[in-house]
Design an enzyme around this catalytic site. Sequence first.
Site, short mmCIF file in Angstrom:
data_model
loop_
_atom_site.label_atom_id
_atom_site.label_comp_id
_atom_site.label_asym_id
_atom_site.label_seq_id
_atom_site.Cartn_x
_atom_site.Cartn_y
_atom_site.Cartn_z
N LYS A 191 0.84 -1.21 0.00
CA LYS A 191 0.00 0.00 0.00
C LYS A 191 0.87 1.26 0.00
CE LYS A 191 -1.76 -1.61 3.74
NZ LYS A 191 -2.48 -1.90 4.98
N THR A 205 -8.00 9.22 8.66
CA THR A 205 -7.52 8.01 7.99
C THR A 205 -7.38 6.83 8.96
OG1 THR A 205 -5.25 8.76 8.31
CG2 THR A 205 -6.26 9.24 6.16
N GLY A 264 -7.95 3.49 10.40
CA GLY A 264 -8.57 2.26 9.91
C GLY A 264 -8.57 2.09 8.40
N THR A 265 -7.80 2.92 7.68
CA THR A 265 -7.79 2.78 6.21
C THR A 265 -7.27 1.40 5.79
OG1 THR A 265 -5.68 3.95 6.24
CG2 THR A 265 -7.60 5.21 5.53
N GLY A 266 -6.21 0.94 6.47
CA GLY A 266 -5.62 -0.34 6.09
C GLY A 266 -6.58 -1.49 6.34
N CYS A 267 -7.26 -1.48 7.50
CA CYS A 267 -8.23 -2.55 7.83
C CYS A 267 -9.36 -2.55 6.81
CB CYS A 267 -8.83 -2.33 9.22
SG CYS A 267 -7.63 -2.29 10.53
N1 LIG Z 1 -4.35 10.27 2.03
C1 LIG Z 1 -4.85 9.28 1.29
N2 LIG Z 1 -5.59 9.55 0.19
C2 LIG Z 1 -6.10 8.55 -0.57
N3 LIG Z 1 -5.91 7.23 -0.29
C3 LIG Z 1 -5.17 6.91 0.79
C4 LIG Z 1 -4.62 7.90 1.64
N4 LIG Z 1 -3.94 7.28 2.66
C5 LIG Z 1 -4.10 5.97 2.46
N5 LIG Z 1 -4.83 5.72 1.32
C6 LIG Z 1 -5.23 4.41 0.82
O1 LIG Z 1 -5.73 3.69 1.95
C7 LIG Z 1 -5.29 2.34 1.92
C8 LIG Z 1 -4.43 2.05 3.16
O2 LIG Z 1 -3.17 2.61 2.94
P1 LIG Z 1 -2.00 2.85 3.99
O3 LIG Z 1 -2.21 4.18 4.67
O4 LIG Z 1 -0.71 2.71 3.25
O5 LIG Z 1 -2.17 1.66 5.02
P2 LIG Z 1 -2.38 1.62 6.61
O6 LIG Z 1 -3.71 2.25 6.89
O7 LIG Z 1 -2.32 0.15 6.90
O8 LIG Z 1 -1.24 2.38 7.21
C9 LIG Z 1 -4.55 2.16 0.59
O9 LIG Z 1 -5.44 1.72 -0.41
C10 LIG Z 1 -4.08 3.57 0.28
O10 LIG Z 1 -3.87 3.77 -1.09
C1 LIG Z 2 -7.85 -3.33 16.77
C2 LIG Z 2 -7.05 -2.64 15.73
N1 LIG Z 2 -6.66 -3.31 14.64
C3 LIG Z 2 -5.91 -2.70 13.68
C4 LIG Z 2 -5.56 -1.38 13.82
C5 LIG Z 2 -4.72 -0.70 12.79
O1 LIG Z 2 -5.55 -0.24 11.81
P1 LIG Z 2 -5.09 0.49 10.49
O2 LIG Z 2 -6.10 0.23 9.46
O3 LIG Z 2 -3.70 0.14 10.14
O4 LIG Z 2 -5.22 1.98 10.91
P2 LIG Z 2 -4.40 2.89 11.89
O5 LIG Z 2 -4.37 2.37 13.28
O6 LIG Z 2 -3.05 2.96 11.26
O7 LIG Z 2 -5.17 4.16 11.81
C6 LIG Z 2 -6.00 -0.70 14.95
N2 LIG Z 2 -5.71 0.60 15.15
N3 LIG Z 2 -6.74 -1.35 15.91
#
Ligand SMILES: Nc1ncnc2c1ncn2[C@@H]1O[C@H](COP(=O)(O)OP(=O)(O)O)[C@@H](O)[C@H]1O
Ligand SMILES: Cc1ncc(COP(=O)(O)OP(=O)(O)O)c(N)n1
Length: 274
Positions: free
Chosen positions: A179, A213, A215-218
């Site tokens: 990602k 943002t 929980g975007t990854g989940c």
């Molecule tokens: N600022 C943003 N604008 C648009 N898409 C985003 C943005 N940040 C993350 N994404 C998208 O959200 C998803 C999670 O990305 P990322 O932030 O790398 O993971 P995580 O939430 O696990 O840290 C991916 O599909 C990424 O392209």
């Molecule tokens: C219970 C729990 N699981 C996973 C996460 C991490 O989520 P993620 O989508 O990577 O988002 P951020 O924490 O990076 O905002 C979490 N926080 N809690």
Amino acid sequence: MTNQPKVARALTIAGSDSGGGAGIQADLKTFQELRVFGMSAITAVTAQNTLGVQGIYPLTVEAVGRQIDAIGEDLGADAVKTGMLFSSEIIVCVAEKLRRYRWQKVVVDPVMIAKGGAVLLLEESIRALKESLLPLAWVVTPNIPEAELLTGMKILGMEDRKEAARKLAAYGAKHVVMKGGHDPSGASVVVDLLFDGRDFYEFSSERRETRHTHGTGCTFAAAITAELARGRDIREALAAAKSFIQAAIEDSLELGHGHGPTNHWAYRDRAAKQ
Ligand SMILES: Nc1ncnc2c1ncn2[C@@H]1O[C@H](COP(=O)(O)OP(=O)(O)O)[C@@H](O)[C@H]1O
Ligand SMILES: Cc1ncc(COP(=O)(O)OP(=O)(O)O)c(N)n1
């Protein structure tokens, strides 16, 4: 009696986020939005909100295993997602259950550290994740910092990302989705990179400047899981998941005082307006 499922079913094995933006809550909301019957096995309870994680309470390995058995022995699952697993013991238990129930469409989101810095996977468990879980992954979805911890390499540009993806595929993951949310280049486009063991594919969208943002990854990994459960192939699933998360980020709900959650019903709202 026929046991043919009429609806797509997805199981999430993950931690609970009391704030509702990440973890089990994000996964179940996403499954529901994509018309997939969602089920859960909780690995840990977190006290968490948009300001950070205030407490982590892991469940016993027995409790995790029993929840998974409850699904495996009765309802079944077309796709499974793993999120926060916290310890090596839980990882080994989950891997054993994935093998026992012969679940193939397994999406491993290698959750390690929350945005606020809380440790969601003990450092000593990274090896277990690589050795026990990656060989069972249909897809693994690291963000850039997670890929760095898993591969031990610094990731700056696209060539680094490709090299890291090859390393993760060598552990046995059939597909790697690296990602791009944490891309250090500051580019106005966010690129998620797919490696299928042979070729690379890019999924791009406009980067949104927002603090919402959490929980975007989940949410993104849950959307991939739901689409796989519905029978989509990996590229179709990723394209749909990218649209889902883009809508969820763009139409944010402005909740809380810190990193707010994404909007899980935005994708449905947009489809209804078309
Ligand atoms: N600022 C943003 N604008 C648009 N898409 C985003 C943005 N940040 C993350 N994404 C998208 O959200 C998803 C999670 O990305 P990322 O932030 O790398 O993971 P995580 O939430 O696990 O840290 C991916 O599909 C990424 O392209
Ligand atoms: C219970 C729990 N699981 C996973 C996460 C991490 O989520 P993620 O989508 O990577 O988002 P951020 O924490 O990076 O905002 C979490 N926080 N809690």
